[in-house]
Write a protein that holds these residues in place. Structure first.
Motif, PDB file in Angstrom:
ATOM      1  N   LYS A 133       0.837  -1.211   0.000  1.00 23.35           N
ATOM      2  CA  LYS A 133       0.000   0.000   0.000  1.00 23.35           C
ATOM      3  C   LYS A 133       0.867   1.255   0.000  1.00 23.35           C
ATOM      4  N   THR A 134       1.930   1.246   0.773  1.00 21.38           N
ATOM      5  CA  THR A 134       2.839   2.386   0.851  1.00 21.38           C
ATOM      6  C   THR A 134       3.538   2.619  -0.489  1.00 21.38           C
ATOM      7  N   ASP A 136       2.509   1.636  -3.416  1.00 22.31           N
ATOM      8  CA  ASP A 136       1.498   2.085  -4.381  1.00 22.31           C
ATOM      9  C   ASP A 136       1.266   3.593  -4.262  1.00 22.31           C
ATOM     10  N   ALA A 137       1.171   4.082  -3.023  1.00 23.05           N
ATOM     11  CA  ALA A 137       0.964   5.518  -2.808  1.00 23.05           C
ATOM     12  C   ALA A 137       2.139   6.319  -3.359  1.00 23.05           C
ATOM     13  N   LEU A 138       3.341   5.833  -3.149  1.00 17.05           N
ATOM     14  CA  LEU A 138       4.541   6.502  -3.649  1.00 17.05           C
ATOM     15  C   LEU A 138       4.552   6.487  -5.180  1.00 17.05           C
ATOM     16  N   SER A 139       4.206   5.361  -5.751  1.00 21.75           N
ATOM     17  CA  SER A 139       4.149   5.242  -7.204  1.00 21.75           C
ATOM     18  C   SER A 139       3.096   6.188  -7.795  1.00 21.75           C
ATOM     19  N   GLU A 140       1.937   6.253  -7.151  1.00 17.23           N
ATOM     20  CA  GLU A 140       0.888   7.167  -7.610  1.00 17.23           C
ATOM     21  C   GLU A 140       1.370   8.614  -7.564  1.00 17.23           C
ATOM     22  N   PHE A 141       2.105   8.961  -6.510  1.00 16.31           N
ATOM     23  CA  PHE A 141       2.633  10.323  -6.409  1.00 16.31           C
ATOM     24  C   PHE A 141       3.569  10.613  -7.577  1.00 16.31           C
TER      25      PHE A 141
END
Length: 150
Positions: A133-134, A136-141
């Motif tokens: 999840k972490t 994924d959030a970094l990748s989305e950013f």
């Protein structure tokens, strides 16, 4: 929360720099001393198989075809990559790894496998979803930031 923010920020910045530096040291061995870290990432983007066109490779790397052409000329001269025209459309130039390029690809892939396995070895079944999840959030950013700059 301010301390957590500072710690996360410092860790992210440090990790990005360390990964780049350590990857270069790990993958640029005597056998591949004529390659740069960027060369290895171009080789990775080309991938295995019958070849890709320049546009699709440039998109994977988030660079222009012109920038890729410069890197590709170097890799062709070093004999890691070969170019050939598509049989279906002679205007399209396909890029493919040579045997030497495939060896470099596998060498780079092995480094990534070791890096990922080192993380997985430290996590239990409850921690893995949190890491995913972490990341994924970094990748989305990064994706959103990159798209907003274009």
């Amino acid at each position: 929360m301010d301390d957590a923010y500072k710690m996360i920020n410092q860790t992210l910045v440090s990790l990005i720099n360390e990964i780049w530096e350590l990857e270069e040291k790990a993958i640029i061995t005597d056998e591949f001393k004529d390659l740069t870290n960027n060369d290895m990432h171009v080789i990775e983007a080309i991938g295995l198989g019958e070849g890709n066109n320049m546009s699709s490779i440039a998109r994977k790397l988030n660079i222009t075809v012109g920038s890729l052409t410069t890197a590709m000329n170097s890799l062709v001269n070093k004999r890691y990559v070969e170019r050939h025209r598509s049989e279906e459309d002679r205007r399209v130039v396909l890029v493919k790894l040579t045997e030497k390029g495939v060896k470099a690809y596998h060498h780079h892939e092995d480094y990534h496998r070791q890096m990922t396995q080192a993380i997985l070895d430290k996590l239990d079944d409850t921690e893995l979803p949190v890491l995913v999840k972490t990341l994924d959030a970094l990748s989305e950013f990064f994706t959103g930031y990159s798209e907003n700059k274009e």
